[in-house]
Design a protein around this motif. Structure first.
Motif, short mmCIF file in Angstrom:
data_model
loop_
_atom_site.label_atom_id
_atom_site.label_comp_id
_atom_site.label_asym_id
_atom_site.label_seq_id
_atom_site.Cartn_x
_atom_site.Cartn_y
_atom_site.Cartn_z
N UNK A 171 -0.43 1.81 7.22
CA UNK A 171 -0.50 3.15 7.15
C UNK A 171 -0.96 2.89 5.54
N UNK A 172 -1.65 3.93 5.25
CA UNK A 172 -2.22 4.23 3.79
C UNK A 172 -2.50 5.38 3.35
N UNK A 173 -1.86 5.79 2.07
CA UNK A 173 -1.85 7.25 1.63
C UNK A 173 -1.97 7.02 0.20
N UNK A 174 -3.01 7.80 -0.46
CA UNK A 174 -3.45 7.81 -1.79
C UNK A 174 -3.89 9.43 -1.89
N UNK A 175 -3.60 9.53 -3.36
CA UNK A 175 -4.14 10.91 -3.99
C UNK A 175 -4.59 10.69 -5.31
N UNK A 176 -5.87 10.70 -5.51
CA UNK A 176 -6.75 10.64 -7.00
C UNK A 176 -7.20 11.80 -7.48
N UNK A 177 -7.22 11.77 -8.76
CA UNK A 177 -8.12 12.91 -9.52
C UNK A 177 -9.11 11.93 -10.46
N UNK A 178 -9.91 12.49 -11.29
CA UNK A 178 -10.61 11.78 -12.24
C UNK A 178 -9.79 11.15 -13.45
N UNK A 179 -8.59 11.37 -13.48
CA UNK A 179 -7.96 11.01 -14.51
C UNK A 179 -6.77 9.98 -13.95
N UNK A 180 -6.72 9.58 -12.48
CA UNK A 180 -6.06 8.64 -11.98
C UNK A 180 -5.20 9.09 -10.66
N UNK A 181 -4.23 8.23 -10.32
CA UNK A 181 -3.63 8.50 -9.09
C UNK A 181 -2.59 7.82 -8.59
N UNK A 182 -2.00 8.06 -7.36
CA UNK A 182 -0.92 7.07 -6.80
C UNK A 182 -1.65 6.43 -5.46
N UNK A 183 -1.01 5.35 -4.95
CA UNK A 183 -1.26 5.03 -3.70
C UNK A 183 -0.21 4.18 -2.92
N UNK A 184 0.10 4.38 -1.84
CA UNK A 184 1.17 3.56 -1.08
C UNK A 184 0.67 3.04 0.08
N UNK A 185 0.54 1.77 0.38
CA UNK A 185 0.20 0.90 1.72
C UNK A 185 1.30 0.41 2.24
N UNK A 186 1.44 0.48 3.37
CA UNK A 186 2.65 -0.18 4.59
C UNK A 186 1.94 -0.80 5.70
N UNK A 187 2.44 -1.94 5.79
CA UNK A 187 2.03 -2.71 7.23
C UNK A 187 3.32 -3.39 7.53
N UNK A 188 3.12 -3.56 8.98
CA UNK A 188 4.21 -4.29 9.74
C UNK A 188 3.71 -5.21 10.56
N UNK A 189 4.00 -6.47 10.72
CA UNK A 189 3.23 -7.26 11.94
C UNK A 189 4.47 -8.21 12.63
N UNK A 190 4.37 -7.90 14.02
CA UNK A 190 5.42 -8.46 14.80
C UNK A 190 4.79 -9.48 15.77
N UNK A 191 4.84 -10.65 15.30
CA UNK A 191 3.95 -11.65 16.46
C UNK A 191 5.13 -12.65 17.03
#
Length: 619
Positions: A171-191
């Motif tokens: 999953x990936x979520x971000x919010x950015x404006x011209x002055x910057x922003x935040x992002x959150x990246x998540x991943x899970x692998x089950x092998x």
């Protein structure tokens, strides 16, 4: 050697292609190219980039698989959870691996690529040859920088799910404006894995969860603040080694009681300030790596690294740093690394580095740097690096060359050992890698493709080795003699038709020890040829890659304990994707299509044919 290279060139020219440096548009920026980012077209040193689009089109799921297709890079694994990377025949510990510019390994150890997923990666940059001027110790053979996704202006939400031989959710979520922003990246692998011993016994599985939080903000028109934090936890199975075995089949034994864990934390904060009308910029940053690993159900070992850095950039011609044709970079760095397993295991260094970049009217681009490391435990070290890039006429051809010296500091054990009959040697000096390369990039077929040929030559001196000091006692010395490595890198791309893009990479490597014996786990020949086809009126892609490896040697820890040549192998990977809607894409891939028993390390099997299907969604 030349005969092999010429044959490869003739056979593959119709499929090719470009080099590292010129496979990019001229305004492409290489973040890892020096003390500050640099335009790819100006970079004289050998570099490669794998983008998020490349990863998606080719169905690449792990970082180690992305690296396998690059020139000058050798990836070998004792199972999928213990993967080492060597650049131009250097030791695995001579390649520095960064994640968002921060060292992935804490303490003195190399970073083991253990199923590191490509989910939410923006691009992977690889610089070949010594980079110690810019990154210090461990960058003796090269640098790999894994740059994660940050998002675009606006709100971005996406996710993916893939099932098959392994199950992956992201999953990936971000919010950015011209002055910057935040992002959150998540991943899970089950092998659920496969049997690494190769005897058809129990599977060796793996679970890995990763979270990355990043942010930046333009507090004023001249001041930018930012941070990144990455956490990753992994549990994986392993097998036991039988050193009394008589053959490879018996050397790795199933043991369902053995397991290992990794807990990784990397983080950093920074502030960037523009002054003097942007002619003088400052960057102050603090970076920390804190990793804990337990191998084969053993006691966890915690390793740490802290780095405080200040960089000054100045436009020597009076222009802003972003526009100057003559740039001076100055870096002051203080770094500590340690191991919680033993309070004595610690090292510190204070470093000063200078870099000049010049772009001249005749098209010549120059990068030159020097660095001095003042070490608190062992001898100080000085390194240097220079790169040149020069266009030839109006044809689009380009000459490029680089030279330099890199270092690798002695390890904790080499300095301080008091176990297993070993006594450390605090008088050790850093190992030194002296290198040069020269190459040419040529346009082919009316500019529809490019072909690059690069020759490299590297010499490792003062290599640290163990020596007997008595009956059952040992220490370490900087050995006399040189380890020599030389070879050829061919890379290229070709837009064969409006819908078909072809690519290739070939490496010839000759790597020997001071006594003339062949270096282990450095394949003589590595070739990758692939292509991507646009299908279904632009709604789909089909991709295939063929990889051949030969001339690889490894130590046999069984029988007579000899170093022997591994069988050559060829693997085929295929992938496809189809846009169900403008926001939903169906994916599928098959790795090792023809089930080749591709072995990189004696005794360890690799995964056979495996299939996966998935879906990507963007909101």
């Amino acid at each position: 050697m030349l005969r092999s290279v010429l044959l490869a060139s003739v056979a593959l020219t119709p499929f090719t292609s470009a080099t590292a440096q010129d496979a990019f548009a001229l305004d492409e920026i290489i973040v890892t190219g020096g003390l500050s980012p640099i335009a790819a077209g100006a970079l004289g040193r050998a570099a490669s980039v794998v983008t998020a689009d490349d990863i998606a089109a080719r169905g690449i799921a792990t970082v180690q698989d992305a690296l396998r297709a690059l020139p000058g890079v050798s990836v070998t694994g004792s199972g999928p959870t213990y993967t080492q990377v060597r650049i131009r025949g250097g030791e695995a510990s001579h390649t520095l691996i960064l994640i968002d510019g921060i060292a992935a390994a804490g303490g003195d150890g190399e970073y083991i690529l253990s199923g590191l997923e490509t989910a939410n990666i923006e691009k992977i940059e690889v610089l070949r040859g010594p980079q110690s001027v810019y990154y210090g110790s461990d960058a003796s053979a090269g640098v790999i920088n894994i740059i994660t996704r940050k998002g675009q202006v606006g709100t971005t939400l996406s996710g993916s799910l893939e099932v098959g031989a392994a199950n992956t959710a992201t999953a990936f979520l971000s919010h950015r404006t011209d002055r910057g922003g935040l992002s959150l990246a998540l991943s899970h692998v089950q092998d659920d894995g496969f049997d690494q011993s190769g005897d058809g016994g129990e599977r060796d599985g793996m679970d890995r969860t990763t979270a990355i939080l990043s942010g930046d903000y333009l507090a004023t028109d001249a001041l930018k603040l930012g941070f990144t934090l990455r956490r990753s936890e992994q549990d994986y199975d392993t097998d036991a080694a039988d050193y009394t075995a008589l053959d490879a089949a018996g050397s790795i034994v199933d043991d369902p009681t053995l397991f290992s864990t990794r807990d990784e934390t990397t983080g950093g904060i920074f502030a960037e300030l523009d002054t003097l009308g942007r002619r003088l910029t400052h960057r102050l940053s603090y970076e920390r790596t804190d990793n804990t690993a337990a191998y084969e159900s053993g006691t966890p070992i915690r390793t740490e690294r802290d780095a405080l850095k200040y960089r000054l950039s100045y436009g020597l011609d009076g222009l802003a740093v972003a526009e100057t044709r003559h740039l001076l970079n100055v870096l002051v760095e203080h770094k500590n690394d340690s191991s919680r397993s033993n309070p004595l295991y610690a090292r510190a260094a204070t470093s000063l580095a200078l870099e000049y970049r010049g772009s001249f009217d005749n098209g010549l681009d120059v990068q030159a740097g020097a660095r001095f490391d003042a070490n608190d435990t062992f001898e100080d070290a000085a390194t240097w690096n220079v790169g040149l890039s020069y266009p030839v006429g109006q044809s689009g051809a380009r000459l490029h060359a680089s030279a330099g010296v890199g270092i690798v500091n002695p390890s904790y054990f080499e300095l301080y050992a008091t176990d297993f009959g070993y006594v450390g040697n605090p008088a050790l000096t850093p190992e030194r890698n002296t290198s040069f390369d020269v190459g040419v990039t040529l346009p082919v077929l009316d500019g529809r493709g490019t072909l690059d040929v690069t020759y490299f030559n590297e010499v490792l001196t003062d290599e640290i080795t163990d020596v007997a000091t008595g009956a059952g006692t040992f220490s370490f010395v900087n050995q006399s003699g040189d380890s020599n490595r030389q070879g050829i890198e061919l890379t290229g791309t070709l837009q064969a038709t409006d819908t078909l893009a072809l690519r290739m990479a070939y490496t010839y490597l000759d790597a020997t020890n001071p006594d003339g014996s062949v270096e282990q786990r450095r394949p003589r020949n590595t070739l990758t040829v692939g292509g991507t086809l646009d299908t279904f009126g632009g709604r789909g892609l089909v991709s295939a890659d063929v990889r051949h490896v030969s001339g690889n040697y490894d130590a046999q820890f069984f029988g007579a304990y000899e170093t022997a040549k591994l069988p050559a192998y060829t693997t085929v990977d295929v992938a496809a994707q189809y846009d169900l809607t403008a926001r939903v894409t169906l994916t599928g891939r098959v790795t090792n299509l023809f089930d080749d028993p591709a072995v990189d390390v004696w005794g360890y099997a690799t995964r056979g044919r495996a299939g996966y299907v998935g879906v990507n969604a963007r909101f």
